[in-house]
Each structure stands twice: as structure tokens, then as C-alpha cells.
Write a protein that holds these residues in place. Structure first.
Motif, mmCIF file in Angstrom:
data_model
loop_
_atom_site.group_PDB
_atom_site.id
_atom_site.type_symbol
_atom_site.label_atom_id
_atom_site.label_comp_id
_atom_site.label_asym_id
_atom_site.label_seq_id
_atom_site.Cartn_x
_atom_site.Cartn_y
_atom_site.Cartn_z
ATOM 1 N N VAL A 170 0.870 -1.180 0.000
ATOM 2 C CA VAL A 170 0.000 0.000 0.000
ATOM 3 C C VAL A 170 0.902 1.222 0.000
ATOM 4 O O VAL A 170 1.714 1.404 0.928
ATOM 5 N N GLY A 171 0.788 2.045 -1.028
ATOM 6 C CA GLY A 171 1.607 3.239 -1.131
ATOM 7 C C GLY A 171 0.836 4.480 -0.724
ATOM 8 O O GLY A 171 -0.333 4.629 -1.077
ATOM 9 N N THR A 172 1.495 5.362 0.010
ATOM 10 C CA THR A 172 0.863 6.636 0.420
ATOM 11 C C THR A 172 1.817 7.791 0.168
ATOM 12 O O THR A 172 3.050 7.631 0.235
ATOM 13 N N ILE A 173 1.244 8.942 -0.124
ATOM 14 C CA ILE A 173 2.002 10.189 -0.248
ATOM 15 C C ILE A 173 1.406 11.164 0.754
ATOM 16 O O ILE A 173 0.202 11.466 0.695
ATOM 17 N N GLY A 229 7.931 12.971 -9.391
ATOM 18 C CA GLY A 229 8.668 13.926 -8.578
ATOM 19 C C GLY A 229 8.314 13.909 -7.104
ATOM 20 O O GLY A 229 8.875 14.691 -6.331
ATOM 21 N N LYS A 230 7.425 13.022 -6.680
ATOM 22 C CA LYS A 230 6.987 12.990 -5.279
ATOM 23 C C LYS A 230 7.609 11.803 -4.539
ATOM 24 O O LYS A 230 8.123 10.870 -5.140
ATOM 25 N N THR A 231 7.526 11.877 -3.204
ATOM 26 C CA THR A 231 8.059 10.810 -2.356
ATOM 27 C C THR A 231 6.897 10.022 -1.756
ATOM 28 O O THR A 231 5.958 10.603 -1.203
ATOM 29 N N ALA A 232 6.969 8.698 -1.890
ATOM 30 C CA ALA A 232 5.910 7.833 -1.375
ATOM 31 C C ALA A 232 6.493 6.843 -0.375
ATOM 32 O O ALA A 232 7.676 6.507 -0.416
ATOM 33 N N VAL A 233 5.632 6.413 0.539
ATOM 34 C CA VAL A 233 6.003 5.368 1.493
ATOM 35 C C VAL A 233 5.146 4.144 1.196
ATOM 36 O O VAL A 233 3.908 4.231 1.153
#
Length: 435
Positions: A170-173, A229-233
Motif C-alpha cells: 500500500v503506497g501513500t504520499i 517527482g513525489k516521495t511515497a512510502v
């Protein structure tokens, strides 16, 4: 018919001609009389309406048809008389300033085929690739065949590159899940670049049932614009780790390749035979491409724009058909004419030069050449006899082998005149294989 031909450019011409109005009137009158015999007009039984009424209703359309047909026929007769070779389709227009009372006057703008002056191949160096099939190439091919039959077996150790992993993620920004960032039971091979490097690196070393958060920085040019260009966890849970198991080269493996008795020596001979056939085909294609490039370099030609545009259209249609065959909607893939222009120019150039080269040197294929090519193609099938019969069943099916024989003649002729330089080519390079 009065005709005047003008030269507008290297290949562009303009033909002016006049068609007597009385001639058109006679043809229109004759056609209207034929139409009147079956015309259905309100208030009259079919075919019983007066000619004047038929003329009012159908006259304009009939005159347009007659005039269009006569213009095309008159143009054809004019260029045939002067032995003009028209390239593509002419553009017809009414002549400016022509009288509405006098003859119908038109101008046709068109291109002609260029004069092709064949270049001299003497001294021209053309690379001819070579490759002999040895045990090393057979072993490489068998290794590829083994990899194609890879099985994956579950292991309890930590995941490593080359392993297949099955994961949930599951990826979140900024703590919010995003489209395309969630999956369950997702399988992929580690170390093959199927996922972003940081994502894969985070999984290396994890074991079955282990969970972990992995931070991933999406590149600025990432195809998903919403996350570029964004960082995801990514919250990742490993469900399964499996390592590759390649089959041994044994009797069972030989049988899987169609060797009924499982004889490994027979299997290697069969692989060698198939490989030699494929290598021969690819070497031939490479040599042909080099010859065609030499033909273009040696014989420059002015290309008719009309022929290039027609070829661009054909290439675009082929590309759309290929997309449909692969289940892709062509509307989703923009295909601009510029994408095909260079290829179209090359094809037109080759077409013009090859036609002259074949005619000038008597390179038309012979029946026995075509038969030899068909026999060779048939060897790729289980029953070659049926394949040969299929080709000769219908005349149009011979077009492919005839074209191949023609190209062979051209290649052999050019190489006999030029300086063929043999150059060994690597197996992986020729076969287009990745390490």
C-alpha cells in the motif's frame, strides 16, 4: 482537345486542357435519357417522368459525374500520348479566368517519376556479416531454452536478486493512498528492473511474512504524472519468496524439446540445425540491409512527394493494424505522419532504384529460385509438403517468395560488383539477446 504542359519544378508538372462544352452536353443528355427509364419521381410512375423533369432533379449531379469522368479520361489520354509517367494522383482544378460559356478548362498538377541513373558499385565496400554455429552457440541456446522452462520453488531464506517474490503493498504520499499504489499478491522478479530501484532494494533481504515500510522517490519524468517527482512510502508485506530452478539437460529435457527417445545427442543436432537456419536467415537480412543502404548511397534520386505521402499512409495503416492486433486502441496512441516520413522516403527511394536495377540487369527471379525459397520456408513446419502445396494453390501466395528471390538476386548482383568485406558478428548481437 487542346493541351499545354508546363514544368513547375524538378518533378512537378502542370497540364492545362479544355473539353468542348458540346461534348459534355451530349454525354449528359444521353445519360439523363438512361436515368429517365428507371427514375422514381413523386407524381409519376417509375420511368414515366418527362425528360425535362428528370433533368431538373438529376441534371446537376449527372453533369458533375460526366465532367469528372471526362476530365480523368482526357488527362489519361494526354499523358499516355506524350508517354508521361505520373507519380501518385493528379490534382484537378478549374482553370482561373475560364469562361462560363466556352469550353470547360482545367489544370492538372502532378509529379512525374524521376530519371534514375544507376550508380557504380565498383570499389564500394559493403559489410557482409559472418557467424559459424559452434558448440558454444548451441550451449547458449540450450541455456535460453532452460530459462524459458524455469520453475520457482519456495524458500525460507531472505529474498535476493533473481528471486520471484509475491507481495502485498500500500503506497501513500503524505499519508494518503494514491491510485495505482496498492496491490495484493503481486508477483515479480527481483533485480530485473520491473519496479523502481528503491522499491526493489527495500525488498531484498526480507523474508516470507515480514512487513516493512519502504520510501520511494518517483522520478520527475515518471509516466504517472500524479506521482512524478513525489516521495511515497510503501507498506510492503512479503507473502512468498521463491528461487529459480532450471531443468537439467537430460533425457526428460530432450523429450520436452520434441526428441521422442530423449537422446541428448539428437537434441543437440536438432538445436544446431534450427540454429543454423535462424543464423543464416539473420545474416542474410543483415547483408541485405547493408546492400540496400549502399544502393541508396550510390544512387541519389529526387523523390516524388506524392509517392512518399502514399507510403506514409500505408505505414500508418500498418501501425494501426498492429496496435489493434495487440489489443491496443489506436486512438490512444498518437501516430503523426512525421513518425513514418524517414522510413517512407527510404522505401520509395529503394523502390525506384530497384526497379531500374532489376530491369537494366535482368534480375527477375526464376521459377527454380522461387521454388527453392518455398522449400526452405516449408522446413519450419511439421508437414513441408502441405506448405509447398499451399503456396502453389493460389497465384497471389507466390508474391512473398517472389519478392524474396528478387531481393536475393539484387543482393548477389551488388555484392558481385562491390567489394564485400566479411566481418564476424557476435552471437548475442546477431540474435538480439540480453545477457
Amino acid at each position: 482537345m487542346q493541351v499545354q504542359l508546363e514544368t513547375l519544378g524538378q518533378l512537378e508538372r502542370r497540364l492545362s486542357f479544355a473539353i468542348p462544352r458540346e461534348e459534355i452536353a451530349k454525354q449528359v443528355d444521353a445519360r439523363l435519357k438512361r436515368v429517365a427509364k428507371t427514375a422514381k419521381i413523386d407524381g409519376f410512375r417509375p420511368g414515366k417522368a418527362p425528360l425535362s423533369i428528370v433533368s431538373q432533379q438529376f441534371g446537376f449531379r449527372v453533369q458533375e459525374e460526366v465532367l469528372g469522368e471526362t476530365v480523368e479520361r482526357s488527362f489519361g489520354e494526354a499523358v499516355a500520348k506524350d508517354q508521361i509517367q505520373v507519380a501518385g494522383y493528379p490534382r484537378f482544378e478549374p482553370k482561373e479566368g475560364s469562361s462560363e460559356e466556352g469550353d470547360f478548362e482545367f489544370v492538372a498538377t502532378f509529379e512525374v517519376y524521376p530519371e534514375v541513373k544507376l550508380g557504380d558499385f565498383a570499389g564500394k565496400e559493403i559489410e557482409k556479416p559472418t557467424l559459424s554455429v559452434s558448440d558454444a552457440e548451441i550451449d547458449k541456446t540450450l541455456d535460453i531454452l532452460r530459462k524459458q522452462r524455469t520453475r520457482y520453488e519456495r524458500v525460507e531464506r531472505a529474498a535476493a536478486n533473481e528471486d520471484r517474490v509475491i507481495i502485498d503493498f500500500v503506497g501513500t504520499i503524505d499519508g494518503v493512498a494514491f491510485d495505482g499504489g496498492t496491490a495484493q499478491n503481486y508477483a515479480f522478479l527481483l533485480g530485473k528492473g520491473q519496479m523502481l530501484p528503491e522499491f526493489e532494494a527495500g525488498i531484498v533481504g526480507m523474508k516470507e511474512d515480514e512487513a516493512k515500510d519502504v520510501t520511494v522517490n518517483f522520478p520527475a519524468d515518471y509516466q504517472g504524472k500524479d506521482v512524478a517527482g513525489k516521495t511515497a512510502v510503501f507498506a510492503i508485506t512479503v507473502k512468498n519468496v521463491a528461487e529459480a530452478k532450471l531443468p537439467e539437460v537430460n533425457e526428460e529435457f530432450a523429450k520436452s524439446l520434441g526428441i521422442a527417445d530423449g537422446d541428448i545427442a539428437k537434441m543437440r543436432e536438432e538445436v544446431k540445425s534450427n540454429l543454423e537456419r535462424e543464423v543464416k536467415f539473420r545474416l542474410k537480412a543483415r547483408a541485405k540491409e547493408n546492400v540496400m543502404s549502399a544502393i541508396i548511397e550510390t544512387t541519389p534520386v529526387d523523390l516524388p512527394k506524392a509517392l512518399v505521402q502514399l507510403e506514409i499512409g500505408r505505414l500508418a495503416e500498418q501501425a494501426q493494424a498492429d496496435l489493434k492486433q495487440r489489443g491496443i486502441d489506436p486512438k490512444l496512441v498518437p501516430l503523426s505522419p512525421a513518425m513514418f516520413e524517414q522510413q517512407a522516403q527510404r522505401r520509395v527511394h529503394l523502390g525506384l532504384v530497384l526497379a531500374e536495377l532489376v530491369k537494366a540487369n535482368g534480375l527477375e527471379p526464376k521459377a527454380e529460385q522461387i521454388k527453392a525459397i518455398i522449400d526452405e520456408l516449408a522446413q519450419n513446419y511439421e508437414d513441408p509438403t502441405d506448405v509447398v502445396a499451399w503456396y502453389y494453390e493460389k497465384r497471389e501466395r507466390l508474391a512473398g517468395p517472389e519478392s524474396m528471390a528478387l531481393e536475393d538476386n539484387v543482393v548477389d548482383f551488388v555484392l558481385s560488383k562491390a567489394k564485400a568485406v566479411e566481418k564476424a558478428v557476435g552471437f548475442d548481437e546477431l540474435m538480439g539477446q540480453q545477457g
